[in-house]
Every structure is written in structure tokens, then in C-alpha cells.
Scaffold this active site. Structure first.
Site, PDB file in Angstrom:
ATOM      1  NE  ARG A  23      -3.667  -0.508   2.305  1.00 34.05           N
ATOM      2  CZ  ARG A  23      -3.973  -1.453   3.197  1.00 34.05           C
ATOM      3  NH1 ARG A  23      -3.497  -1.395   4.419  1.00 34.05           N
ATOM      4  NH2 ARG A  23      -4.753  -2.451   2.857  1.00 34.05           N
ATOM      5  CG  ASP A 103       1.086  -4.582   7.053  1.00 32.23           C
ATOM      6  OD1 ASP A 103       0.709  -5.739   7.324  1.00 32.23           O
ATOM      7  OD2 ASP A 103       0.421  -3.576   7.336  1.00 32.23           O
ATOM      8  CD  GLU A 123      -4.107 -10.003   6.114  1.00 26.09           C
ATOM      9  OE1 GLU A 123      -3.487  -9.426   5.196  1.00 26.09           O
ATOM     10  OE2 GLU A 123      -4.970  -9.429   6.815  1.00 26.09           O
TER      11      GLU A 123
END
Length: 176
Positions: A23, A103, A123
Site C-alpha cells: 500500500r 507490514d 491473515e
């Protein structure tokens, strides 16, 4: 540190462990930049996802990055109080006009009353296996979850009552 002087505009780039971009926040204003800490602010900035999809942030946010801790903290100023979104991540690096970090999926959402929830454990487990996170890394990340939760409970750093408000006031001076 070159490029992170107060008032400078930078990008924030988030990657995954495998090196793929995750991102990108298009524009963030630096409020404080040292070799250990970067504090920035943005409002209605364009965010680009790894699939090319774009969206725009809805509210002003104060972003806190540290070169020693494996997390970063975003304080979002909403009408009903300050919400925090905390990413378990690598310590930041500043390179080519951008704050960059990896991340690691685990997130902590903190509400204005300072209650919190840990998010995305499923996740994290999927990516831990897919990207073969080393055992040592797994330990570092979970220790930093504990550090982060301690900061929240103690109202330390960005979680102290005046932190976001003071930095937001400074941000407003760069917007006029």
C-alpha cells in the site's frame, strides 16, 4: 535527516515480507523527523493498494514511526474521538522521499475509550507459512504486540491524551 524536515511532503510505502508493495499513501506532511522517529500527518490523501485500486482517507491522521519498535501507530481524528490503527511492522527506513516498512498483518485497533482489539491473526498465520517467516521473526513480532499493548494500557507515546491533538495543531500550521 535529509528529506524529513518539518513541512516536507513524503510518501508512506508499505511492503510485504516477500518484497511486494502492499500500500502507498501519496502525501504525508512531516512534523518531526529524526533517525529514530518520524511523525507525520495527512488528511484526504490518496492511498493506492497493491492491485492498483485507489481510495482516499476520510479524516486527519497523525502517523508515528519508530526505528527500533516493530509497529507503527496511526491516530485518526474523528468526530467522536481519536481512533488508533496500529500495524505490527518492521521498523521504518527513510529512503527516496518515503517512509518504508514491512507490514506483518497483525493489527491493533484502539477505540477512543482506549479499549482495543487484535486483528488479522488468521491473515498473519497464512502469510507466516506462505512467506516462511523465520521463527526468530515470529518471536520479535509477538513481543512487539506485547510492547504495543503495554503502551496502550499505560497511555504511553502516541496514546497519551495530548499527543495527537498537539501534533494535529502543528499540522494545521502547514496547511494554511
Amino acid at each position: 535527516m535529509d528529506g524529513v524536515e518539518p513541512g516536507a511532503k513524503i510518501q508512506i510505502k508499505s511492503y510485504k515480507h516477500n518484497g511486494n508493495i502492499h500500500r502507498v499513501w501519496d502525501t504525508t506532511t512531516i512534523l518531526k523527523g529524526t533517525s529514530n522517529v518520524v511523525i507525520g500527518a495527512n488528511d484526504k490523501t490518496i492511498v493506492t493498494e497493491s492491485d492498483g485500486r485507489n481510495w482516499v482517507t476520510r479524516e486527519p491522521a497523525i502517523c508515528y514511526f519508530h526505528a527500533e519498535y516493530w509497529f507503527n501507530i496511526i491516530g485518526m481524528l474523528r468526530d467522536d474521538g481519536i481512533y488508533y490503527y496500529c500495524n505490527i511492522s518492521s521498523p521504518f527506513v527513510f529512503e527516496k522521499g518515503a517512509v518504508k516498512y514491512i507490514d506483518y498483518d497483525l493489527d491493533v485497533k484502539v477505540f477512543p475509550d482506549m479499549t482495543y482489539i487484535l486483528l488479522d491473526e488468521d491473515e498473519y498465520e497464512v502469510h507466516r507459512h506462505e512467506m516462511d517467516y523465520p521463527k526468530e521473526l515470529d518471536g520479535i513480532l509477538w513481543r512487539n504486540v506485547e510492547y504495543l499493548l503495554r503502551w496502550i494500557r499505560q497511555r504511553k507515546g502516541p496514546f497519551s491524551p495530548e499527543f495527537v491533538d498537539q501534533w494535529y495543531e502543528l499540522y494545521l500550521t502547514y496547511r494554511s
